[in-house]
Design an enzyme around this catalytic site. Structure first.
Site, mmCIF file in Angstrom:
data_model
loop_
_atom_site.group_PDB
_atom_site.id
_atom_site.type_symbol
_atom_site.label_atom_id
_atom_site.label_comp_id
_atom_site.label_asym_id
_atom_site.label_seq_id
_atom_site.Cartn_x
_atom_site.Cartn_y
_atom_site.Cartn_z
ATOM 1 N N ARG A 41 1.165 31.370 -9.048
ATOM 2 C CA ARG A 41 2.379 31.888 -9.708
ATOM 3 C C ARG A 41 1.979 32.339 -11.025
ATOM 4 O O ARG A 41 1.471 31.754 -11.902
ATOM 5 C CB ARG A 41 3.547 31.043 -9.961
ATOM 6 C CG ARG A 41 4.557 31.366 -10.386
ATOM 7 C CD ARG A 41 6.085 30.759 -10.185
ATOM 8 N NE ARG A 41 5.803 29.793 -11.384
ATOM 9 C CZ ARG A 41 6.788 28.507 -11.547
ATOM 10 N NH1 ARG A 41 7.784 28.618 -10.688
ATOM 11 N NH2 ARG A 41 6.662 27.639 -12.207
ATOM 12 N N SER A 110 13.224 30.899 -1.437
ATOM 13 C CA SER A 110 13.602 30.098 -2.523
ATOM 14 C C SER A 110 15.364 30.150 -1.960
ATOM 15 O O SER A 110 15.844 31.294 -1.620
ATOM 16 C CB SER A 110 13.666 30.488 -3.699
ATOM 17 O OG SER A 110 12.500 30.355 -4.360
ATOM 18 N N LYS A 139 11.548 26.420 -15.164
ATOM 19 C CA LYS A 139 12.499 27.701 -14.752
ATOM 20 C C LYS A 139 13.768 27.762 -14.992
ATOM 21 O O LYS A 139 14.573 26.770 -14.869
ATOM 22 C CB LYS A 139 12.317 27.938 -13.145
ATOM 23 C CG LYS A 139 12.597 29.395 -12.538
ATOM 24 C CD LYS A 139 11.983 29.141 -11.114
ATOM 25 C CE LYS A 139 12.408 30.379 -10.468
ATOM 26 N NZ LYS A 139 11.888 31.624 -11.032
#
Length: 219
Positions: A41, A110, A139
Protein backbone atom coordinates in the site's frame (compact mmCIF):
# COMPACT_ATOMS: atom_id res chain seq x y z
CA UNK A 1 -1.16 -18.46 -8.25
CA UNK A 2 -4.11 -19.80 -6.28
CA UNK A 3 -6.99 -17.32 -6.45
CA UNK A 4 -8.16 -18.74 -3.10
CA UNK A 5 -5.11 -17.77 -1.05
CA UNK A 6 -4.26 -18.49 2.57
CA UNK A 7 -5.68 -15.44 4.35
CA UNK A 8 -4.76 -16.34 7.93
CA UNK A 9 -2.24 -13.52 8.43
CA UNK A 10 -2.34 -10.71 5.88
CA UNK A 11 0.26 -7.95 6.18
CA UNK A 12 -0.62 -4.52 4.80
CA UNK A 13 2.54 -2.47 4.43
CA UNK A 14 3.16 1.03 5.72
CA UNK A 15 6.71 2.31 5.47
CA UNK A 16 6.13 4.97 8.15
CA UNK A 17 5.02 2.23 10.55
CA UNK A 18 8.38 0.49 10.02
CA UNK A 19 9.86 3.23 12.24
CA UNK A 20 12.90 3.95 10.07
CA UNK A 21 13.89 0.33 9.59
CA UNK A 22 14.48 -1.12 6.14
CA UNK A 23 11.10 -1.77 4.53
CA UNK A 24 12.11 -5.00 2.82
CA UNK A 25 13.75 -6.34 5.97
CA UNK A 26 10.54 -5.76 7.93
CA UNK A 27 8.43 -7.55 5.32
CA UNK A 28 10.82 -10.48 5.03
CA UNK A 29 11.01 -10.88 8.80
CA UNK A 30 7.21 -10.85 8.94
CA UNK A 31 6.99 -13.53 6.27
CA UNK A 32 9.54 -15.66 8.12
CA UNK A 33 7.27 -15.34 11.16
CA UNK A 34 4.22 -16.63 9.32
CA UNK A 35 2.60 -13.90 7.20
CA UNK A 36 0.63 -15.62 4.42
CA UNK A 37 -0.09 -12.67 2.10
CA UNK A 38 1.29 -9.14 1.66
CA UNK A 39 -0.46 -6.05 0.35
CA UNK A 40 1.76 -3.23 -0.88
CA UNK A 41 0.00 0.00 0.00
CA UNK A 42 1.66 3.19 -1.23
CA UNK A 43 -0.27 6.45 -1.38
CA UNK A 44 2.56 8.90 -2.00
CA UNK A 45 5.00 7.23 -4.41
CA UNK A 46 5.21 8.09 -8.08
CA UNK A 47 3.94 5.39 -10.43
CA UNK A 48 7.44 4.46 -11.55
CA UNK A 49 8.75 4.16 -7.99
CA UNK A 50 5.65 2.21 -6.96
CA UNK A 51 6.24 -0.28 -9.80
CA UNK A 52 9.93 -0.64 -8.92
CA UNK A 53 9.06 -1.35 -5.29
CA UNK A 54 6.36 -3.81 -6.30
CA UNK A 55 8.74 -5.72 -8.58
CA UNK A 56 11.39 -5.97 -5.89
CA UNK A 57 8.85 -7.10 -3.33
CA UNK A 58 7.37 -9.65 -5.74
CA UNK A 59 10.84 -11.16 -6.22
CA UNK A 60 11.36 -11.35 -2.46
CA UNK A 61 7.98 -12.92 -1.75
CA UNK A 62 8.25 -15.50 -4.52
CA UNK A 63 11.05 -17.12 -2.55
CA UNK A 64 8.53 -17.87 0.21
CA UNK A 65 5.56 -18.59 -2.08
CA UNK A 66 3.66 -15.66 -0.55
CA UNK A 67 1.31 -13.69 -2.84
CA UNK A 68 1.81 -9.97 -3.47
CA UNK A 69 -1.33 -7.85 -3.61
CA UNK A 70 -1.30 -4.23 -4.81
CA UNK A 71 -3.59 -1.75 -3.12
CA UNK A 72 -5.89 0.21 -5.48
CA UNK A 73 -3.61 0.33 -8.52
CA UNK A 74 -4.49 -2.21 -11.20
CA UNK A 75 -1.92 -0.61 -13.53
CA UNK A 76 0.87 -1.20 -11.01
CA UNK A 77 -0.32 -4.77 -10.41
CA UNK A 78 -0.15 -5.45 -14.14
CA UNK A 79 3.25 -3.79 -14.58
CA UNK A 80 4.76 -5.74 -11.68
CA UNK A 81 2.95 -9.00 -12.49
CA UNK A 82 1.61 -9.01 -8.94
CA UNK A 83 -0.62 -11.84 -7.80
CA UNK A 84 -3.63 -9.63 -7.37
CA UNK A 85 -5.15 -6.35 -6.30
CA UNK A 86 -7.17 -5.01 -3.41
CA UNK A 87 -9.80 -2.43 -4.28
CA UNK A 88 -11.79 -0.10 -2.08
CA UNK A 89 -15.33 1.11 -2.59
CA UNK A 90 -14.13 4.29 -4.33
CA UNK A 91 -11.60 2.51 -6.58
CA UNK A 92 -11.99 0.78 -9.93
CA UNK A 93 -15.19 -1.34 -10.12
CA UNK A 94 -14.68 -5.06 -9.55
CA UNK A 95 -15.91 -6.05 -13.01
CA UNK A 96 -13.41 -3.75 -14.71
CA UNK A 97 -10.52 -4.85 -12.49
CA UNK A 98 -11.32 -8.49 -13.20
CA UNK A 99 -11.45 -7.87 -16.92
CA UNK A 100 -8.10 -6.07 -16.93
CA UNK A 101 -6.28 -8.53 -14.67
CA UNK A 102 -7.64 -11.66 -16.31
CA UNK A 103 -8.19 -15.08 -14.82
CA UNK A 104 -6.05 -16.51 -12.05
CA UNK A 105 -5.52 -13.27 -10.12
CA UNK A 106 -6.55 -12.53 -6.54
CA UNK A 107 -9.08 -9.71 -6.16
CA UNK A 108 -10.14 -8.50 -2.73
CA UNK A 109 -12.68 -5.81 -1.95
CA UNK A 110 -13.22 -3.62 1.11
CA UNK A 111 -16.64 -3.70 2.77
CA UNK A 112 -17.25 -0.70 4.99
CA UNK A 113 -21.01 -1.05 5.44
CA UNK A 114 -23.76 -3.64 5.15
CA UNK A 115 -24.75 -2.71 1.61
CA UNK A 116 -21.16 -3.39 0.47
CA UNK A 117 -21.41 -6.96 1.77
CA UNK A 118 -24.72 -7.58 0.07
CA UNK A 119 -23.59 -6.10 -3.25
CA UNK A 120 -20.43 -8.24 -3.22
CA UNK A 121 -22.53 -11.40 -3.31
CA UNK A 122 -22.90 -10.85 -7.06
CA UNK A 123 -19.13 -11.10 -7.68
CA UNK A 124 -16.56 -13.88 -7.56
CA UNK A 125 -14.15 -12.24 -5.17
CA UNK A 126 -11.15 -13.95 -3.63
CA UNK A 127 -12.01 -12.34 -0.30
CA UNK A 128 -13.98 -9.55 1.29
CA UNK A 129 -12.22 -7.23 3.75
CA UNK A 130 -14.49 -6.16 6.62
CA UNK A 131 -13.07 -2.73 7.40
CA UNK A 132 -12.51 -1.38 9.96
CA UNK A 133 -13.33 -4.03 12.53
CA UNK A 134 -12.24 -1.84 15.44
CA UNK A 135 -11.15 1.78 15.72
CA UNK A 136 -7.68 2.31 14.27
CA UNK A 137 -5.39 5.33 13.85
CA UNK A 138 -3.96 3.82 10.65
CA UNK A 139 -6.99 4.63 8.52
CA UNK A 140 -9.36 7.45 9.47
CA UNK A 141 -11.41 7.92 6.28
CA UNK A 142 -13.73 4.95 6.85
CA UNK A 143 -17.22 4.21 8.11
CA UNK A 144 -17.85 3.40 11.78
CA UNK A 145 -16.24 0.17 13.02
CA UNK A 146 -18.08 -3.09 12.43
CA UNK A 147 -17.24 -4.51 15.88
CA UNK A 148 -17.81 -8.21 16.57
CA UNK A 149 -21.58 -8.17 16.18
CA UNK A 150 -21.21 -6.57 12.75
CA UNK A 151 -18.66 -9.20 11.80
CA UNK A 152 -21.10 -11.93 12.83
CA UNK A 153 -23.73 -10.35 10.58
CA UNK A 154 -21.29 -10.19 7.65
CA UNK A 155 -20.37 -13.85 8.14
CA UNK A 156 -24.05 -14.83 8.01
CA UNK A 157 -24.68 -12.79 4.85
CA UNK A 158 -21.53 -13.41 2.81
CA UNK A 159 -20.36 -16.45 0.88
CA UNK A 160 -16.84 -15.03 0.60
CA UNK A 161 -13.82 -15.56 2.84
CA UNK A 162 -13.70 -12.63 5.27
CA UNK A 163 -10.55 -10.76 6.24
CA UNK A 164 -10.82 -8.26 9.07
CA UNK A 165 -8.64 -5.16 9.37
CA UNK A 166 -8.55 -2.27 11.79
CA UNK A 167 -7.28 -2.35 15.35
CA UNK A 168 -6.24 -6.01 15.33
CA UNK A 169 -3.61 -7.18 17.82
CA UNK A 170 -2.84 -10.31 19.87
CA UNK A 171 -5.50 -9.40 22.43
CA UNK A 172 -8.42 -9.48 19.99
CA UNK A 173 -7.26 -11.51 16.97
CA UNK A 174 -8.68 -14.74 18.36
CA UNK A 175 -12.07 -13.17 19.00
CA UNK A 176 -12.20 -11.98 15.40
CA UNK A 177 -11.68 -15.50 14.07
CA UNK A 178 -14.16 -17.01 16.52
CA UNK A 179 -16.76 -14.48 15.35
CA UNK A 180 -16.44 -15.25 11.66
CA UNK A 181 -13.15 -13.99 10.23
CA UNK A 182 -11.22 -16.26 7.89
CA UNK A 183 -8.07 -14.31 8.66
CA UNK A 184 -6.77 -11.02 10.00
CA UNK A 185 -4.98 -8.15 8.29
CA UNK A 186 -2.61 -5.95 10.26
CA UNK A 187 -0.31 -2.98 9.73
CA UNK A 188 1.34 -1.58 12.84
CA UNK A 189 0.93 -4.76 14.91
CA UNK A 190 3.71 -6.21 12.76
CA UNK A 191 5.41 -3.26 11.02
CA UNK A 192 5.97 -1.35 14.27
CA UNK A 193 6.75 -4.34 16.48
CA UNK A 194 10.28 -4.61 17.94
CA UNK A 195 10.53 -7.98 16.18
CA UNK A 196 8.26 -8.26 13.14
CA UNK A 197 9.07 -11.97 12.95
CA UNK A 198 8.03 -12.68 16.55
CA UNK A 199 4.93 -10.48 16.22
CA UNK A 200 3.86 -12.39 13.12
CA UNK A 201 4.57 -15.74 14.79
CA UNK A 202 2.41 -14.81 17.80
CA UNK A 203 -0.49 -13.60 15.66
CA UNK A 204 -0.31 -16.63 13.36
CA UNK A 205 -0.43 -18.99 16.35
CA UNK A 206 -3.47 -17.18 17.77
CA UNK A 207 -5.31 -17.30 14.44
CA UNK A 208 -4.58 -20.97 13.85
CA UNK A 209 -5.54 -21.97 17.38
CA UNK A 210 -8.79 -20.01 17.06
CA UNK A 211 -9.60 -21.71 13.76
CA UNK A 212 -9.12 -25.10 15.40
CA UNK A 213 -10.82 -24.24 18.70
CA UNK A 214 -14.48 -24.93 17.73
CA UNK A 215 -13.50 -28.34 16.36
CA UNK A 216 -11.50 -29.33 19.45
CA UNK A 217 -14.22 -27.99 21.72
CA UNK A 218 -16.84 -30.24 20.07
CA UNK A 219 -14.69 -33.33 19.70
Amino acid sequence: MNINPNLELYLVTDEAACLGRDFFWVVEEAVKGGVTMVQLREKSLSTRTFIDRARRLKSLLETYNVPLIINDRVDVALAADADGVHIGQSDMPFQMAHRLLGEGKIIGLSAEKQSDVLEAEHWNLSYLAVSPLFNTPTKTDTEKPWELDGLQWARQQSRHPLVVIGGLHPGNAGEAVLNGATGIAVVSAICSAPSPREAARELKTIVQESILWPATKNS
